[in-house]
Design a protein around this motif. Structure first.
Motif, PDB file in Angstrom:
ATOM      1  N   PRO A  35      32.066  69.898  47.931  1.00  0.00           N
ATOM      2  CA  PRO A  35      32.887  71.041  48.348  1.00  0.00           C
ATOM      3  C   PRO A  35      34.200  70.590  48.981  1.00  0.00           C
ATOM      4  O   PRO A  35      34.284  69.503  49.553  1.00  0.00           O
ATOM      5  N   LEU A  36      35.213  71.421  48.856  1.00  0.00           N
ATOM      6  CA  LEU A  36      36.519  71.111  49.412  1.00  0.00           C
ATOM      7  C   LEU A  36      37.198  72.407  49.874  1.00  0.00           C
ATOM      8  O   LEU A  36      36.759  73.506  49.555  1.00  0.00           O
ATOM      9  N   LEU A  54      36.893  78.025  50.771  1.00  0.00           N
ATOM     10  CA  LEU A  54      35.970  76.927  50.511  1.00  0.00           C
ATOM     11  C   LEU A  54      35.517  76.984  49.061  1.00  0.00           C
ATOM     12  O   LEU A  54      34.989  78.009  48.611  1.00  0.00           O
ATOM     13  N   ALA A  55      35.744  75.904  48.326  1.00  0.00           N
ATOM     14  CA  ALA A  55      35.241  75.785  46.953  1.00  0.00           C
ATOM     15  C   ALA A  55      34.014  74.880  46.995  1.00  0.00           C
ATOM     16  O   ALA A  55      34.127  73.692  47.315  1.00  0.00           O
ATOM     17  N   GLU A  56      32.842  75.429  46.664  1.00  0.00           N
ATOM     18  CA  GLU A  56      31.593  74.683  46.869  1.00  0.00           C
ATOM     19  C   GLU A  56      31.236  73.772  45.708  1.00  0.00           C
ATOM     20  O   GLU A  56      30.442  72.850  45.870  1.00  0.00           O
ATOM     21  N   THR A  57      31.783  74.030  44.522  1.00  0.00           N
ATOM     22  CA  THR A  57      31.489  73.185  43.352  1.00  0.00           C
ATOM     23  C   THR A  57      32.798  72.736  42.715  1.00  0.00           C
ATOM     24  O   THR A  57      33.865  73.329  42.949  1.00  0.00           O
ATOM     25  N   GLU A  75      38.233  73.759  40.518  1.00  0.00           N
ATOM     26  CA  GLU A  75      39.197  73.741  39.410  1.00  0.00           C
ATOM     27  C   GLU A  75      39.754  75.139  39.152  1.00  0.00           C
ATOM     28  O   GLU A  75      40.968  75.316  38.985  1.00  0.00           O
ATOM     29  N   SER A  76      38.869  76.116  39.101  1.00  0.00           N
ATOM     30  CA  SER A  76      39.297  77.490  38.834  1.00  0.00           C
ATOM     31  C   SER A  76      40.226  77.992  39.927  1.00  0.00           C
ATOM     32  O   SER A  76      41.260  78.618  39.660  1.00  0.00           O
ATOM     33  N   LEU A  77      39.879  77.710  41.175  1.00  0.00           N
ATOM     34  CA  LEU A  77      40.653  78.183  42.313  1.00  0.00           C
ATOM     35  C   LEU A  77      42.037  77.530  42.349  1.00  0.00           C
ATOM     36  O   LEU A  77      43.067  78.210  42.498  1.00  0.00           O
ATOM     37  N   ILE A  78      42.061  76.205  42.190  1.00  0.00           N
ATOM     38  CA  ILE A  78      43.338  75.472  42.235  1.00  0.00           C
ATOM     39  C   ILE A  78      44.254  75.927  41.106  1.00  0.00           C
ATOM     40  O   ILE A  78      45.446  76.218  41.321  1.00  0.00           O
ATOM     41  N   ASN A  79      43.713  76.019  39.910  1.00  0.00           N
ATOM     42  CA  ASN A  79      44.534  76.410  38.760  1.00  0.00           C
ATOM     43  C   ASN A  79      45.007  77.862  38.867  1.00  0.00           C
ATOM     44  O   ASN A  79      46.109  78.196  38.435  1.00  0.00           O
ATOM     45  N   ALA A  80      44.165  78.708  39.463  1.00  0.00           N
ATOM     46  CA  ALA A  80      44.572  80.108  39.645  1.00  0.00           C
ATOM     47  C   ALA A  80      45.751  80.203  40.603  1.00  0.00           C
ATOM     48  O   ALA A  80      46.723  80.928  40.345  1.00  0.00           O
ATOM     49  N   PHE A  81      45.675  79.470  41.703  1.00  0.00           N
ATOM     50  CA  PHE A  81      46.791  79.476  42.652  1.00  0.00           C
ATOM     51  C   PHE A  81      48.061  78.911  42.015  1.00  0.00           C
ATOM     52  O   PHE A  81      49.163  79.436  42.209  1.00  0.00           O
ATOM     53  N   GLU A 131      39.686  67.694  52.165  1.00  0.00           N
ATOM     54  CA  GLU A 131      38.254  67.385  52.192  1.00  0.00           C
ATOM     55  C   GLU A 131      37.518  68.332  53.137  1.00  0.00           C
ATOM     56  O   GLU A 131      38.052  68.768  54.157  1.00  0.00           O
ATOM     57  N   PHE A 132      36.301  68.674  52.773  1.00  0.00           N
ATOM     58  CA  PHE A 132      35.456  69.523  53.604  1.00  0.00           C
ATOM     59  C   PHE A 132      34.592  68.625  54.469  1.00  0.00           C
ATOM     60  O   PHE A 132      33.792  67.838  53.965  1.00  0.00           O
TER      61      PHE A 132
END
Length: 460
Positions: A300-301, A316-319, A324-330, A341-342
């Motif tokens: 997670p990160l 928080l992105a747990e997987t 990847e989905s979150l970063i690319n969406a932003f 890092e988490f």
């Protein structure tokens, strides 16, 4: 019997003659067991071998000028749980309550009630056998006019003779802003709330000026305390910078506030000072997403919007797939983000160190609400006093110095390899830290201004 009892509403005026308090508005609450009186600067001492307590009462709401100086024998010390769930040890005194031409002895706990509004709470122990409450009514025993209150308290009003200090902010009703105004008035200064949206600038090579709503010129202030909300950073810092240009002392400079609000730039400055931070990545191209995730140790990160603040824009992105989905969406929205890092071992806790003029004046541990990973009191989290280590103290002091902030909230988490610096806040809130510690942080901020500008006047 009912006919012998005083019928009161949920709010009534009363007096405490033994404490020389002729009128104080009390919240009548049969759900509360004990009664409480708003008191500040509570100092225990011995008198003729007996325990006493000295304290100050500001009996009128939204008035930091009218102060009653009191002392009383200590009847008891006991743990009291407030309506917010915080348990504190309070001094208990005995005093006389006067209401509706009747008087009797009651017990009062002494506590800072700034965040509660009413300066006195009347609990059921004090009312037992004497009063009946109509919770739907108020002031059944009559209201007191401002003229009557002025006559009562005229001799107790502090006439400002000190510095002229402006609080530059957006919301005069915010707890932190109210407390700073009150603390300045308690010290004998002329405090004024300056709304950011009502200030405007005259740029002139010979006669630069700061103007306020209606055309008033604000060039005569001795000091300005900037408390700028994130959405007003650009304009608020422009105003702060102009105050600096016309020779007015500002507790935090425009440059220091601006750089503290830039998450990336502030982290770069902090690591240049050798301070430890969670491993952080920053990239522009979606092609770098995979390496960016590896760079911070994988999922997670944490993903942070650079423009976010006070826990907003932090996810928080747990997987790895979620990351990847979150970063690319932003990135597709052209939003600037940090990937961090988490630190799992932090267990949803962080430490807020409040730094004033290079000294940590108080520290609290904030714990996230169940199901949350961010230690945010405003999102249901809790707080408690914490003893910090010498290294944590050093990090907080160096961080504030690096950002050139005279007043700062420094956030630290405890990792397996030691403390890590999360963020430095240029407008730290007072409600959480004053509520938990019972320390007058606002007063310390005012005293720091007095020291910085070498104020030699008489303060209260």
């Amino acid at each position: 019997m009912k006919e012998n009892k005083i019928v009161v509403g949920s709010v009534e005026w009363c007096s405490l003659p033994l404490l020389q308090i002729p009128a104080i508005k009390a919240r009548v609450d049969s759900g509360a067991k004990t009664s409480a009186l708003h008191a500040v600067n509570i100092i225990p001492f011995n008198k003729e071998g007996m325990p006493y307590v000295r304290f100050e009462v500001l009996p009128l709401q939204n008035d930091g000028k009218t102060t009653i100086y009191c002392e009383s024998p200590v009847f008891d010390k006991r743990k009291v749980k407030s309506s917010s769930g915080i348990v504190e040890v309070r001094y208990v005194i005995k005093s006389v309550l006067s209401i509706a031409e009747a008087t009797w002895e009651i017990e009062l706990t002494l506590t800072n009630r700034d965040s509660m509004g009413y300066r006195m709470l009347l609990g059921r122990q004090a009312m037992a056998g004497r009063m009946l409450v109509d919770p739907e009514a108020s002031f059944l025993l009559g209201e007191l006019s401002s003229e009557v209150l002025r006559d009562y308290y005229q001799i107790h009003i502090r006439k400002p003779s000190g510095l002229k200090i402006g609080l530059l902010a957006s919301n005069p009703n915010l707890y932190s802003n109210r407390r700073i105004i009150e603390a300045g008035e308690e010290r004998g200064h002329n405090m004024e709330f300056l709304n950011i949206k009502d200030c405007y600038i005259k740029l002139d090579g010979k006669f630069p000026e700061m103007h306020y709503r209606g055309g008033r010129i604000l060039n005569d202030f001795d000091a300005i305390i900037p408390r700028i909300r994130p959405s007003a950073t650009f304009y608020g810092c422009a105003l702060t910078r102009h105050f600096e240009a016309i020779g007015v002392y500002t507790q935090n400079s425009a440059a220091s506030i601006t750089q503290s609000r830039d998450k990336l730039y502030s982290l770069q400055l902090l690591i240049n000072s050798g301070l430890p931070i969670p491993t952080t990545g920053f990239a522009n191209s979606p092609l770098d997403t995979d390496d960016l995730i590896k760079m911070v140790g994988g999922a997670p990160l944490i993903v942070k919007l650079l423009e976010g603040t006070q826990g907003k824009g932090v996810v928080l992105a747990e997987t790895k797939k979620a990351a990847e989905s979150l970063i690319n969406a932003f990135k597709s929205l052209r939003a600037n983000i940090l990937v961090q890092e988490f630190v799992k071992e932090a267990d949803g806790k962080d430490i807020r160190c409040f730094v004033i003029n290079g000294k940590v004046v108080e520290s609290i541990m904030r714990t996230a609400a169940p199901g949350e990973f961010r230690a945010n009191i405003h999102m249901g989290g809790t707080a408690s006093i914490v003893k910090i280590t010498p290294e944590e103290r050093r990090i907080a002091v160096v961080a504030a110095k690096t950002m050139n902030l005279k007043v700062a909230g420094v956030d630290i988490i405890r990792g397996q390899k030691g403390p890590l610096l999360l963020e430095v806040n240029s407008s730290p809130g007072l409600e959480g830290i004053e509520g938990v510690s019972k320390k007058n942080i606002a007063r310390l901020m005012i005293e720091a201004i007095e020291k910085d500008i070498k104020y030699k006047g008489i303060v209260n």
